[in-house]
Design a protein around this motif. Structure first.
Motif, mmCIF file in Angstrom:
data_model
loop_
_atom_site.group_PDB
_atom_site.id
_atom_site.type_symbol
_atom_site.label_atom_id
_atom_site.label_comp_id
_atom_site.label_asym_id
_atom_site.label_seq_id
_atom_site.Cartn_x
_atom_site.Cartn_y
_atom_site.Cartn_z
ATOM 1 N N GLU A 1 -31.097 -62.985 -28.093
ATOM 2 C CA GLU A 1 -29.979 -63.833 -28.535
ATOM 3 C C GLU A 1 -29.471 -64.723 -27.404
ATOM 4 N N GLU B 1 -27.493 -58.926 -36.429
ATOM 5 C CA GLU B 1 -28.926 -58.596 -36.389
ATOM 6 C C GLU B 1 -29.131 -57.082 -36.429
ATOM 7 N N ARG C 1 -23.655 -62.478 -33.471
ATOM 8 C CA ARG C 1 -25.031 -62.585 -33.969
ATOM 9 C C ARG C 1 -25.832 -61.326 -33.628
#
Length: 192
Positions: free
Chosen positions: A85, A64, A60
């Motif tokens: 995160e 991003e 993730r």
């Protein structure tokens, strides 16, 4: 390459990371993953389940970064994304460990060039300062004068060096010999 939990693959974006000392390095998601692993190991024992969760968090983070940055990213921007995160994944203890490590590194960098901090260590007889040269008695005035001059000289020297050289010296990757004399004088302590 990093495989996401779903059926598609995220590769490292072809962007450049700008370090604090100005160096420009290719983005490497493995460094993020290794930092997550290290922070997690400092909090608890690793398990295959935790490794998989950290891999997902890393995926993730990379996604991003790839979505937000096209060419360059500063190291503190990466760190901010990592912290967010970890918090979004409810990994508060790992986030705290990660943040603490980064903060300690920032303090160490600042203290290395802070004359007042190091002089205070000399006054308080910190062994890392007063035992710099084991052949000299740190209670003797001349030695104290030399140590004080050395502290000032090292601070100035670190500020004069190219940032990447000063950073490597502080991390221990290299040793800039006689930093208390050079680069601001044409001589070193070893000159006769």
């Amino acid at each position: 390459m990093i495989t996401l939990e779903k059926e598609f693959i995220v590769t490292d974006p072809e962007i450049t990371v700008i370090k604090r000392d100005g160096r420009r390095l290719p983005f490497d998601s493995d460094k993020i993953y290794q930092a997550l692993i290290k922070a997690s190991q400092n909090v608890s024992n690793m398990s295959p389940l935790m490794e998989a969760k950290l891999k997902g968090i890393c995926d993730r983070i990379v996604a991003e970064i790839a979505n937000r940055f096209m060419a360059d990213i500063k190291i503190y921007e990466i760190q901010s994304i990592v912290e967010h995160e970890l918090l979004n994944a409810n990994e508060y203890a790992i986030a705290q460990e990660y943040i603490n490590y980064r903060t300690q590194r920032d303090f160490a960098r600042s203290q290395a060039t802070d004359i007042n901090f190091t002089i205070d260590k000399l006054i308080n007889k910190d062994q890392t300062v007063v035992n710099e040269n084991a052949n000299k008695d740190s209670d003797v005035f001349n030695t104290q004068r030399d140590l004080t001059a050395g502290i000032v000289g090292k601070s100035i020297g670190l500020k004069m060096l190219p940032p990447h050289v000063a950073n490597a010296h502080q991390k221990g990757d290299i040793h800039f010999h006689d930093l208390d004399y050079s680069p601001y004088t044409p001589m070193t302590n070893c000159c006769s």
